[in-house]
Write a protein that holds these residues in place. Sequence first.
Motif, PDB file in Angstrom:
ATOM      1  N   LEU A 287     -44.917  27.747  18.649  1.00 35.31           N
ATOM      2  CA  LEU A 287     -44.287  26.949  19.710  1.00 35.31           C
ATOM      3  C   LEU A 287     -45.351  26.249  20.536  1.00 35.31           C
ATOM      4  O   LEU A 287     -46.429  26.784  20.774  1.00 35.31           O
ATOM      5  N   SER A 288     -45.030  25.053  20.981  1.00 35.82           N
ATOM      6  CA  SER A 288     -45.977  24.326  21.828  1.00 35.82           C
ATOM      7  C   SER A 288     -46.127  24.983  23.192  1.00 35.82           C
ATOM      8  O   SER A 288     -47.175  24.915  23.830  1.00 35.82           O
ATOM      9  N   ASP A 289     -45.043  25.630  23.657  1.00 31.98           N
ATOM     10  CA  ASP A 289     -45.070  26.292  24.955  1.00 31.98           C
ATOM     11  C   ASP A 289     -44.168  27.527  24.878  1.00 31.98           C
ATOM     12  O   ASP A 289     -42.943  27.415  24.981  1.00 31.98           O
ATOM     13  N   PRO A 290     -44.744  28.723  24.663  1.00 32.91           N
ATOM     14  CA  PRO A 290     -43.931  29.937  24.492  1.00 32.91           C
ATOM     15  C   PRO A 290     -43.342  30.444  25.809  1.00 32.91           C
ATOM     16  O   PRO A 290     -43.592  31.566  26.234  1.00 32.91           O
ATOM     17  N   ILE A 291     -42.577  29.586  26.475  1.00 27.82           N
ATOM     18  CA  ILE A 291     -41.955  29.933  27.752  1.00 27.82           C
ATOM     19  C   ILE A 291     -40.444  29.986  27.556  1.00 27.82           C
ATOM     20  O   ILE A 291     -39.855  29.084  26.958  1.00 27.82           O
ATOM     21  N   CYS A 292     -39.813  31.041  28.044  1.00 27.63           N
ATOM     22  CA  CYS A 292     -38.353  31.132  28.023  1.00 27.63           C
ATOM     23  C   CYS A 292     -37.798  30.140  29.044  1.00 27.63           C
ATOM     24  O   CYS A 292     -38.088  30.252  30.233  1.00 27.63           O
ATOM     25  N   ILE A 293     -37.031  29.165  28.589  1.00 24.88           N
ATOM     26  CA  ILE A 293     -36.576  28.108  29.493  1.00 24.88           C
ATOM     27  C   ILE A 293     -35.519  28.605  30.476  1.00 24.88           C
ATOM     28  O   ILE A 293     -35.174  27.901  31.419  1.00 24.88           O
ATOM     29  N   ARG A 296     -38.155  31.012  32.771  1.00 28.92           N
ATOM     30  CA  ARG A 296     -39.438  30.334  32.977  1.00 28.92           C
ATOM     31  C   ARG A 296     -40.619  31.305  32.953  1.00 28.92           C
ATOM     32  O   ARG A 296     -41.630  31.101  33.614  1.00 28.92           O
ATOM     33  N   GLU A 298     -43.330  33.707  30.346  1.00 30.81           N
ATOM     34  CA  GLU A 298     -43.905  33.671  29.007  1.00 30.81           C
ATOM     35  C   GLU A 298     -43.282  34.746  28.130  1.00 30.81           C
ATOM     36  O   GLU A 298     -43.017  35.867  28.568  1.00 30.81           O
TER      37      GLU A 298
END
Length: 370
Positions: A287-293, A296, A298
């Motif tokens: 993933l480009s950004d392993p953040i739970c949307i 918010r 990681e």
Amino acid sequence: MARLAVYGAISTILAGGVIASAFAQRSNFYAACIYLYRSNACMMIILNLGLFLTIIAGQLVQIIFFGNLRTLEVEHLYERAWYAVTETCLAMTIFKDEFDTLFVVMFTVLLFLKVFHWLCMDRVDSMEQSPEIPLSFHVRMVTMITMLVGLDILLVLHAVNMVTLKGPNMMIMFGFEYTLLATSLLASFGKYVLHTIDMRSEEPWENKSMLLFYLDLVADFVKLVTYLLFFSVILVCYGLPLHIIRDVYMTMRSFLQKCKDLVQYRKATRNMNERYPDASPAELAALSDPICIICREEMVGSQPHMAPASTAEAGGQGNANGAPAAQARPGPTRTSGTTTNVPKKLPCGHIFHFHCLKSWLERQQSCPTW
């Protein structure tokens, strides 16, 4: 405020003038009262003064229990008040033969109380957006809600008593209106209790949103039963009540939609831990950004368990980073066999925390990225 003062001064002068004139022209108090009551012009002037005093009383109650109103609350008041007046004008077509001074007074009292019901509901809904709530807020809310529910119950009992004594009349409408107001306010009080408990809890309350959902579901059911009963009574006694068909439809639609959402939620959350696989570190790294949307934060993938032989060979020594062997695996936290912060992969390929996904599915049964 200046216009209200001018309006109040003119209303007071006119009312004082007609009252003084009536007592000057009549020989006793009873005759003067009869004259004022039978004169439409005098009654209009006196009722106008009563309206001004009601506005003043409303502002005093607002200052004591609510303080300054937010812009959103003012907008909601205008929208709801306009709808309430329009609905009552339509209801007057059914009770046109009973339209008199008592009807005007009852409608004014109803609208007066509705305003504070709406303010209480808005204030309770705003609790989730408030980082800190002072003690005065709780005192005001509990006192106001208790007073309003008490008045609703008393007015419902009064309406039932009047209908029992005199038969079907306009009090049917006011009785059902106060029943609906009491139902909505009790539901808001339930939300207030849940919000208060959540604020005092140190840990996030994962079941709160589901309890709020059930509370709304029960409130909608009670409202639907009340509307259907009111519709049936008016239909039998007066004819087809066109003015509440929309309310019946909207309430039934809301209730059926909540039932559908509940069924879909149960279906979507059944065996979630088995249905949705854990996201591996490789999948998270891709993933480009392993953040739970949703939250918010990681997301950290679960690592495979270390073999017992490796643990024995370690001889209780730390791993390469100096951490104890028991803490080497930053896997998911588990409580009573249920995952809490492990990343889960949906069939669409998106990844979220397990508890975040469950919380989201309580509100919507679709991927959060859609």
